[in-house]
Design an enzyme around this catalytic site. Structure first.
Site: not given
Ligand code: PLP
Length: 377
Positions: A73, A151, A179, A199, A201, A237, A322
């Site tokens: 993401g 998020n 999200q 994303s 995960h 890759t 993060c």
């Molecule tokens: N955007 C949002 C709203 C998210 O919640 C997150 C991850 O917490 C991301 C972007 C970043 O995604 P990734 O962890 O795949 O880099």
């Protein structure tokens, strides 16, 4: 006997589902080829990548050539913002105040490059007001970015309306659906967006893989430079096992979305019921994603609370993973008008498909007891 950990941080990440793992396994050692290699082993890998791309595109109403794989993401957000703004030749960019750090940091980069980036406020329920965007949009704006769902609070934004306003005013619209994808029905054509990130995960797929949908005809500059992979738009890759796992997890998620939402709503209700009668507790933001609950407690500090909960084997968060090392209060909550103190008294609980009602009742009781204990200290 040690009790199992109760994981209530699914907005940060989810475990890989068994189906994705099984589909990925052959692509690590047996079918290990580089998807861009001009031989049979490479072609075999490319066949798997193409099939995954077709599947993912169909699941979000896109065409396969509109799907570009990224490392997740963050990269997709960085690319949409920087690549989108550069293609708009330095025109003004508008982002909402509650975007993920992947967008906020990219916006700072744009500012360093001399691009003007304005921030759109949200109301006290955590939602972007259409009227505020209408006012901010003029002929100078080249790109607007508002996430589909937040998020930290789970609040869902009026994406269809924003997309149509941007179309009317002739600027690009990008939404971060990282999200939203696990829980909302996402059809890029029905939404009318120009770009959309997601994303794997976050929905029981592997980490380190995501995608950016770029509508056919939308011009955006390259972000990761290198080889000619991803139709010349993203060097590097291709991570074949991850791409295969991504498609498998998304397929399962879309098939089970409605059933999961019902289960998650039940868990959310059960959790909240355990807090009834406790003074000084409020929900931050209007009701949105069924998985996310952001709670504010008067008279407690979230770091102490989360530490105590962790010792009890219950994993929760204060906000974005993060930013968890950051000492700053949540920018999302303060943008909604909360004081720094209120933001520091808030926690995010995010439920998952494998949580049981018993788990969340246990966790809510433990949280309530901790809040009461810490208020007495
Ligand atoms: N955007 C949002 C709203 C998210 O919640 C997150 C991850 O917490 C991301 C972007 C970043 O995604 P990734 O962890 O795949 O880099």
């Amino acid at each position: 006997m040690q009790r199992k950990v109760i994981y209530l941080d699914h907005a940060a990440t989810t475990p890989l589902c068994k189906e994705a793992l099984d589909k990925m396994t052959p692509y690590f050692c047996d079918c290990f080829g580089n998807a861009d290699s001009p031989h049979g082993i490479g072609r075999k890998a490319m066949i798997a990548v193409d099939a995954a791309r077709d599947e993912i595109a169909a699941l979000i109403g896109a065409s396969p050539k509109e799907i570009y794989f990224t490392s997740g993401g963050t990269e997709a957000d960085n690319w949409a913002l920087v690549g989108g703004a550069l293609a708009q030749k330095g025109k003004r960019v508008i982002i909402s105040a509650i975007e993920h750090h992947a967008v906020l940091a990219a916006a700072d980069k744009l500012r360093d490059m001399g691009v003007k980036v304005d921030v759109l406020p949200v109301n006290d329920r955590g939602r972007v007001e259409l009227s505020a965007l209408e006012e901010a949009l003029d002929a100078d704006v080249g790109l607007v970015c508002v996430m589909s769902a937040n998020n930290e609070t789970g609040v869902i934004q009026p994406i269809e309306e924003i997309a149509s306003l941007c179309k009317e005013r002739g600027c690009l619209f990008f939404t971060d659906a990282v999200q939203a994808m696990p829980y909302l029905n996402i059809d890029v054509k029905a939404l009318g967006v120009d770009m959309l990130s997601f994303s794997a995960h976050k929905f029981y797929g592997p980490k380190g893989i995501g995608a950016l949908y770029i509508k056919s005809g939308v011009k955006i500059e390259k972000f990761v430079c290198g080889g000619e992979q991803e139709r010349g738009m993203r060097g590097g890759t291709v991570n074949v096992p991850a791409v295969v796992g991504f498609a498998t997890a998304l397929k399962k998620t879309v098939a089970e979305r409605a059933e999961r939402a019902t289960h998650l709503t039940k868990l959310r209700t059960a959790f909240l019921r355990q807090l009834e009668g406790l003074d000084g507790v409020s929900v931050n933001g209007e009701e949105g994603l069924p998985a996310v609950l952001n709670l504010r407690f008067e008279g407690v500090e979230n770091d102490t609370l989360l530490y105590a909960m962790d010792l009890e084997g219950i994993a929760m968060a204060a906000g974005s993973a993060c930013a968890s090392a950051s000492v700053k209060p949540s920018h999302v909550l303060t943008a909604m008008g909360l004081s720094e103190k209120q933001a520091r008294g808030s926690v995010r609980i995010s439920f998952g498909k494998d949580n049981t009602e018993e788990d969340v009742i246990f966790a809510a009781k433990a949280l309530r007891a901790q809040v009461e204990k810490q208020r007495k200290m």
